[in-house]
Design a protein around this motif. Structure first.
Motif, PDB file in Angstrom:
ATOM      1  N   TYR A  60       0.864  -1.327   0.066  1.00 31.72           N
ATOM      2  CA  TYR A  60      -0.020  -0.042  -0.030  1.00 31.72           C
ATOM      3  C   TYR A  60       1.083   1.189   0.173  1.00 31.72           C
ATOM      4  O   TYR A  60       2.059   1.046   0.299  1.00 31.72           O
ATOM      5  CB  TYR A  60      -0.840   0.017   1.338  1.00 31.72           C
ATOM      6  N   ARG A  61       0.333   2.408  -0.204  1.00 31.74           N
ATOM      7  CA  ARG A  61       0.914   3.727  -0.468  1.00 31.74           C
ATOM      8  C   ARG A  61       0.296   4.775   0.313  1.00 31.74           C
ATOM      9  O   ARG A  61      -1.078   4.600   0.078  1.00 31.74           O
ATOM     10  CB  ARG A  61       1.696   4.160  -1.509  1.00 31.74           C
ATOM     11  N   GLN A  62       0.643   5.842   0.948  1.00 27.63           N
ATOM     12  CA  GLN A  62       0.190   6.850   1.353  1.00 27.63           C
ATOM     13  C   GLN A  62       0.823   8.153   1.167  1.00 27.63           C
ATOM     14  O   GLN A  62       2.024   8.172   1.556  1.00 27.63           O
ATOM     15  CB  GLN A  62      -0.256   6.856   2.876  1.00 27.63           C
ATOM     16  N   ASP A  64       3.984   8.881  -7.840  1.00 26.48           N
ATOM     17  CA  ASP A  64       4.229   7.877  -7.164  1.00 26.48           C
ATOM     18  C   ASP A  64       5.083   8.001  -5.863  1.00 26.48           C
ATOM     19  O   ASP A  64       5.175   6.998  -5.070  1.00 26.48           O
ATOM     20  CB  ASP A  64       5.106   6.650  -7.938  1.00 26.48           C
ATOM     21  N   THR A  65       5.214   9.117  -5.585  1.00 22.03           N
ATOM     22  CA  THR A  65       5.994   9.591  -4.145  1.00 22.03           C
ATOM     23  C   THR A  65       5.015   9.429  -3.217  1.00 22.03           C
ATOM     24  O   THR A  65       3.753   9.797  -3.106  1.00 22.03           O
ATOM     25  CB  THR A  65       6.305  10.980  -4.336  1.00 22.03           C
ATOM     26  N   ALA A  66       5.397   8.557  -2.242  1.00 24.30           N
ATOM     27  CA  ALA A  66       4.395   8.172  -0.973  1.00 24.30           C
ATOM     28  C   ALA A  66       5.349   7.441   0.186  1.00 24.30           C
ATOM     29  O   ALA A  66       6.557   7.054  -0.346  1.00 24.30           O
ATOM     30  CB  ALA A  66       3.279   7.372  -1.395  1.00 24.30           C
ATOM     31  N   VAL A  67       4.746   7.189   1.084  1.00 25.43           N
ATOM     32  CA  VAL A  67       5.441   6.087   2.161  1.00 25.43           C
ATOM     33  C   VAL A  67       4.778   4.917   1.571  1.00 25.43           C
ATOM     34  O   VAL A  67       3.391   4.851   1.461  1.00 25.43           O
ATOM     35  CB  VAL A  67       5.065   6.503   3.535  1.00 25.43           C
ATOM     36  N   TYR A  68       5.589   3.846   1.234  1.00 25.78           N
ATOM     37  CA  TYR A  68       4.924   2.446   1.002  1.00 25.78           C
ATOM     38  C   TYR A  68       5.014   1.630   2.216  1.00 25.78           C
ATOM     39  O   TYR A  68       6.072   1.454   2.754  1.00 25.78           O
ATOM     40  CB  TYR A  68       5.828   1.883  -0.258  1.00 25.78           C
ATOM     41  N   ARG A 113      -4.433   6.212   2.433  1.00 24.67           N
ATOM     42  CA  ARG A 113      -3.695   4.908   2.135  1.00 24.67           C
ATOM     43  C   ARG A 113      -4.404   4.112   1.037  1.00 24.67           C
ATOM     44  O   ARG A 113      -5.549   3.875   1.066  1.00 24.67           O
ATOM     45  CB  ARG A 113      -3.479   3.967   3.360  1.00 24.67           C
ATOM     46  N   GLU A 114      -3.694   3.798  -0.060  1.00 22.53           N
ATOM     47  CA  GLU A 114      -4.224   2.853  -1.197  1.00 22.53           C
ATOM     48  C   GLU A 114      -3.496   1.702  -1.467  1.00 22.53           C
ATOM     49  O   GLU A 114      -2.450   1.609  -1.310  1.00 22.53           O
ATOM     50  CB  GLU A 114      -4.461   3.976  -2.444  1.00 22.53           C
ATOM     51  N   LEU A 115      -4.130   0.811  -1.837  1.00 21.02           N
ATOM     52  CA  LEU A 115      -3.422  -0.445  -2.462  1.00 21.02           C
ATOM     53  C   LEU A 115      -2.797  -0.265  -3.650  1.00 21.02           C
ATOM     54  O   LEU A 115      -3.257   0.323  -4.583  1.00 21.02           O
ATOM     55  CB  LEU A 115      -4.793  -1.511  -2.593  1.00 21.02           C
ATOM     56  N   VAL A 116      -1.590  -0.917  -3.627  1.00 20.07           N
ATOM     57  CA  VAL A 116      -0.796  -0.733  -4.859  1.00 20.07           C
ATOM     58  C   VAL A 116      -0.745  -1.987  -5.419  1.00 20.07           C
ATOM     59  O   VAL A 116      -1.198  -2.086  -6.758  1.00 20.07           O
ATOM     60  CB  VAL A 116       0.681  -0.256  -4.661  1.00 20.07           C
TER      61      VAL A 116
END
Length: 115
Positions: free
Chosen positions: A37-39, A89-93, A45-48
């Motif tokens: 996931y990423r936020q 795509d920048t996020a915390v994964y 937060r979303e499923l990748v």
């Protein structure tokens, strides 16, 4: 006690690639689903991507054809190969697993894509 450790995040230019890794410890039985996931700041937060123990995969539309999820059941590990990265795509994964009807999360790894 189940714990997830992620690695592989960092700073990359647009168009570049990164590979995230997640290793689970405290596992005795098979992990049903492993996913990422990423936020991003200010967003939910979303499923990748996710992969079942049988190898079935699911991807967010925004990453299809660019990201590939895989897993190594012998190592209780999951990987996310990210190609053609974009600034969005920048996020915390976060690594996520479904194990014996419980959900577990990693601590997260930062991915930053510069334009």
């Amino acid at each position: 006690q189940v714990q997830l450790v992620e690695s592989g995040g960092g700073l990359v230019q647009a168009g570049g690639s990164l590979r995230l890794s997640c290793t689970a410890s405290g596992i005795i039985f098979s992990i049903s689903v492993m996913g990422w996931y990423r936020q991003a700041p200010g967003k939910q937060r979303e499923l990748v991507a996710a992969v079942t123990i049988g190898g079935s995969t699911n991807y967010a539309d925004s990453v299809k054809d660019r990201f590939t999820i895989s897993r190594d059941n012998a190592k209780n590990a999951a990987y996310l190969q990210m190609n053609s990265l974009k600034p969005e795509d920048t996020a915390v994964y976060y690594c996520n697993i479904l194990y014996r009807s419980n959900t577990y999360w990693g601590q997260g790894t930062q991915v930053t894509v510069s334009s």
